[in-house]
Design a protein around this motif. Structure first.
Motif, PDB file in Angstrom:
ATOM      1  N   ARG A   1       0.736  -1.111   0.212  1.00 33.84           N
ATOM      2  CA  ARG A   1      -0.126  -0.296   0.446  1.00 33.84           C
ATOM      3  C   ARG A   1       0.650   1.250   0.206  1.00 33.84           C
ATOM      4  O   ARG A   1       0.527   1.576  -1.234  1.00 33.84           O
ATOM      5  CB  ARG A   1      -0.845  -0.064   1.479  1.00 33.84           C
ATOM      6  N   LYS A   2       1.824   1.582   0.755  1.00 37.05           N
ATOM      7  CA  LYS A   2       2.756   2.676   1.593  1.00 37.05           C
ATOM      8  C   LYS A   2       2.804   3.070   0.247  1.00 37.05           C
ATOM      9  O   LYS A   2       3.995   3.905  -0.138  1.00 37.05           O
ATOM     10  CB  LYS A   2       3.220   3.166   2.785  1.00 37.05           C
ATOM     11  N   ASN A   3       4.476   1.812   0.155  1.00 40.80           N
ATOM     12  CA  ASN A   3       5.327   1.941  -1.159  1.00 40.80           C
ATOM     13  C   ASN A   3       4.752   1.889  -2.579  1.00 40.80           C
ATOM     14  O   ASN A   3       5.131   2.754  -2.898  1.00 40.80           O
ATOM     15  CB  ASN A   3       6.011  -0.057  -0.968  1.00 40.80           C
ATOM     16  N   PHE A   4       3.336   0.973  -2.971  1.00 38.37           N
ATOM     17  CA  PHE A   4       3.188   1.463  -4.104  1.00 38.37           C
ATOM     18  C   PHE A   4       2.556   2.846  -3.989  1.00 38.37           C
ATOM     19  O   PHE A   4       2.971   3.723  -5.082  1.00 38.37           O
ATOM     20  CB  PHE A   4       1.764   0.607  -4.432  1.00 38.37           C
ATOM     21  N   LYS A   5       1.898   3.385  -3.232  1.00 38.00           N
ATOM     22  CA  LYS A   5       1.486   4.622  -3.407  1.00 38.00           C
ATOM     23  C   LYS A   5       2.655   6.408  -3.503  1.00 38.00           C
ATOM     24  O   LYS A   5       2.825   6.608  -4.454  1.00 38.00           O
ATOM     25  CB  LYS A   5       1.092   5.166  -2.189  1.00 38.00           C
ATOM     26  N   ALA A   6       4.147   5.373  -2.920  1.00 38.30           N
ATOM     27  CA  ALA A   6       4.949   6.710  -2.779  1.00 38.30           C
ATOM     28  C   ALA A   6       5.289   6.059  -4.335  1.00 38.30           C
ATOM     29  O   ALA A   6       6.215   7.621  -4.835  1.00 38.30           O
ATOM     30  CB  ALA A   6       6.393   6.391  -2.126  1.00 38.30           C
TER      31      ALA A   6
ATOM     32  N   MET B   1       1.835   8.867   6.873  1.00 34.47           N
ATOM     33  CA  MET B   1       0.654   9.600   6.090  1.00 34.47           C
ATOM     34  C   MET B   1       0.706   8.858   4.540  1.00 34.47           C
ATOM     35  O   MET B   1      -0.838   8.555   4.128  1.00 34.47           O
ATOM     36  CB  MET B   1       1.323  10.737   5.462  1.00 34.47           C
ATOM     37  N   LEU B   2       1.500   8.308   3.819  1.00 33.06           N
ATOM     38  CA  LEU B   2       1.042   6.748   2.933  1.00 33.06           C
ATOM     39  C   LEU B   2       0.134   6.508   3.182  1.00 33.06           C
ATOM     40  O   LEU B   2      -0.246   5.302   2.406  1.00 33.06           O
ATOM     41  CB  LEU B   2       2.068   6.598   1.946  1.00 33.06           C
ATOM     42  N   SER B   3       0.525   5.590   4.728  1.00 37.64           N
ATOM     43  CA  SER B   3      -0.244   4.062   4.699  1.00 37.64           C
ATOM     44  C   SER B   3      -1.554   4.564   5.451  1.00 37.64           C
ATOM     45  O   SER B   3      -2.544   4.093   6.203  1.00 37.64           O
ATOM     46  CB  SER B   3       0.871   4.076   5.762  1.00 37.64           C
ATOM     47  N   GLY B   4      -1.654   5.845   5.478  1.00 37.67           N
ATOM     48  CA  GLY B   4      -3.039   6.158   5.891  1.00 37.67           C
ATOM     49  C   GLY B   4      -3.103   6.212   7.772  1.00 37.67           C
ATOM     50  O   GLY B   4      -4.368   6.191   7.874  1.00 37.67           O
ATOM     51  N   SER B   5      -2.105   6.023   8.511  1.00 40.96           N
ATOM     52  CA  SER B   5      -2.360   5.574  10.056  1.00 40.96           C
ATOM     53  C   SER B   5      -3.039   7.299  10.269  1.00 40.96           C
ATOM     54  O   SER B   5      -2.488   8.181   9.752  1.00 40.96           O
ATOM     55  CB  SER B   5      -0.620   5.716  10.232  1.00 40.96           C
TER      56      SER B   5
END
Length: 445
Positions: free
Chosen positions: A219-224, A425-429
């Motif tokens: 999730r957060k890796n792909f968003k970055a 923030m990228l992971s939505g925490s």
């Protein structure tokens, strides 16, 4: 309208060409494209180098490739040497575009990270200005000699720089990491323990989640990765390569009384001054607002440039009274591009990418960037010939508007955020706790 290649203009001038005879049009086309070809593969070499021999030695290796490329071109006896030199230059540039943003992000403080990262574009425009001011007078061979000198300066300067503390922690060498950070900050190691602990914790966390290519799609890796790839896509599809490549022709269309050489010097100076603004505002205004303002300005400039070519194609009677429009729109576009979209994508990639997938994300995003550049350069003339130059510039304007919308609706703000805060923030925490801690730190400061 006839479009000419600056590469051909220089190399077909027997007084300036390093070759005993002028090159053909086909050879000039290859010379122009081989730099981009090297830029596509250079990021993967850079990614491998920074992971195996370190960020510092990866940049030193790039300096050596720059030097070899300059040697080939300086002492060229056939066009094959020019080909080889351009490939070496492109490969070295691709390595730098991967390693340097990472190096800057890993040595910078949170408060100065955006400014330091955006200096990459500032010095790119300085290089353009150097070529614009010296190229018409010293020729292609002279430029090669200048590049030889800068390759040596690059190597010596980077040799004197420390490796990043992050890389030392990855190599399980905390003592070297502490010495490196002390040298970078100019402070005693004892006063830097809190920052060292934060870096160590981030590296340990990344080791627990050692990344692979497949991990990019988490999730957060792909968003970055998606944000970085989208930004470099929009960066290239503003048409910056085409605008710079055909700059003298646009000035000629504008009816300027200035010689093309002097006109490009003026544009080069304006680009440099615009890029110089970014380091001073990136950590004040924030990345998101700069991307939006820059993209909006590019869209307006390109739209006006396309309008001029449309009116010229239909032989509008008002064309004579607005022959200043290409010059104005070109200057607006270049200032707005260099101020924001030219600089920030690389800084954002460097500060957003999780440590565990940096070795994969940075090379892929950079290679994607230069693949876009190659495709634009390769097919621009085809589309322009079949649909008209105004269509191409309006496509670029639409892409710039798309970049504005991307910044408005999707791009997160990373200004003043620590690496862990960006990852949350990228992971939505929930960022409430970290925001409170950051506010407390700012109040104490």
């Amino acid at each position: 309208m006839g479009w000419t290649s600056p590469v051909n203009v220089i190399l077909n001038d027997e007084d300036q060409s390093p070759l005993p005879a002028p090159v053909t049009t086909a050879q000039g086309s290859w010379i122009g494209s081989l730099l981009t070809f090297g830029l596509i593969f250079g990021p993967f070499i850079g990614g491998f180098a920074q992971a195996t021999i370190g960020r510092r030695w990866g940049l030193l290796a790039a300096a050596i490739l720059f030097f070899i490329g300059s040697l080939f071109i300086t002492f060229a006896t056939s066009v094959a040497f020019i080909y080889a030199g351009r490939v070496f230059w492109g490969t070295a540039s691709g390595m730098v575009f991967v390693i340097l943003p990472m190096y800057c992000a890993e040595i910078a403080t949170v408060e100065a990270r955006g400014a330091i990262g955006s200096f990459l574009q500032t010095f790119i425009t300085f290089g353009f200005l150097l070529v614009y001011t010296s190229g018409p007078f010293i020729g292609y061979s002279g430029i090669a000699y200048v590049s030889l000198g800068f390759a040596v300066i690059f190597f010596v300067g980077m040799f004197l720089m420390p490796e990043t503390p992050t890389y030392y922690f990855i190599q399980n060498d905390p003592k070297s990491a502490a010495k490196s950070l002390a040298k970078i900050r100019g402070k005693p190691i004892e006063s830097l323990q809190k920052e060292l602990d934060l870096i160590s914790a981030a590296v340990d966390d990344s080791k627990d989640r050692k990344g692979t290519i497949a991990d990019i799609f988490r999730r957060k890796n792909f968003k970055a990765f998606f944000i970085g790839s989208a930004l470099v896509f929009f960066q290239q599809f503003t048409g910056i390569t085409i605008v710079v490549f055909y700059m003298t022709d646009i000035f000629r269309v504008a009816g300027s009384n200035l010689e093309p050489a002097y006109a490009t010097i003026i544009v080069g100076a304006v680009q440099f001054l615009a890029a110089l603004m970014t380091p001073f505002v990136a950590d004040r205004l924030g990345r998101r607002i700069i991307v939006m303002v820059s993209s909006g300005g590019c869209a307006i400039g390109l739209g006006l440039l396309g309008l001029y070519f449309f009116l010229a194609d239909i032989d509008s009677p008002i064309i004579e009274s607005i022959n200043f429009l290409p010059l104005v729109s070109l200057m607006l576009f270049l200032v707005m591009f260099r101020w924001g979209m030219g600089a920030l994508p690389w800084a954002i990639i460097g500060e957003m990418t999780p440590i565990e997938v940096k070795d994969s994300v940075a090379p892929l995003a950079t290679a994607f960037c230069w693949t876009c550049s190659f495709l634009i350069t390769r097919y621009y003339s085809v589309v322009a010939a079949s649909a008209g130059h105004f269509v191409v510039f309006w496509i670029f304007a639409v892409c710039s508007f798309g970049s504005f919308c991307f910044g408005l609706f999707y791009l997160p703000e990373t200004k003043d955020k620590t690496f862990n805060e960006i990852q949350d923030m990228l992971s939505g925490s929930d960022l409430t706790k970290r925001e409170a801690e950051r506010t407390e730190r700012a109040q104490r400061a």
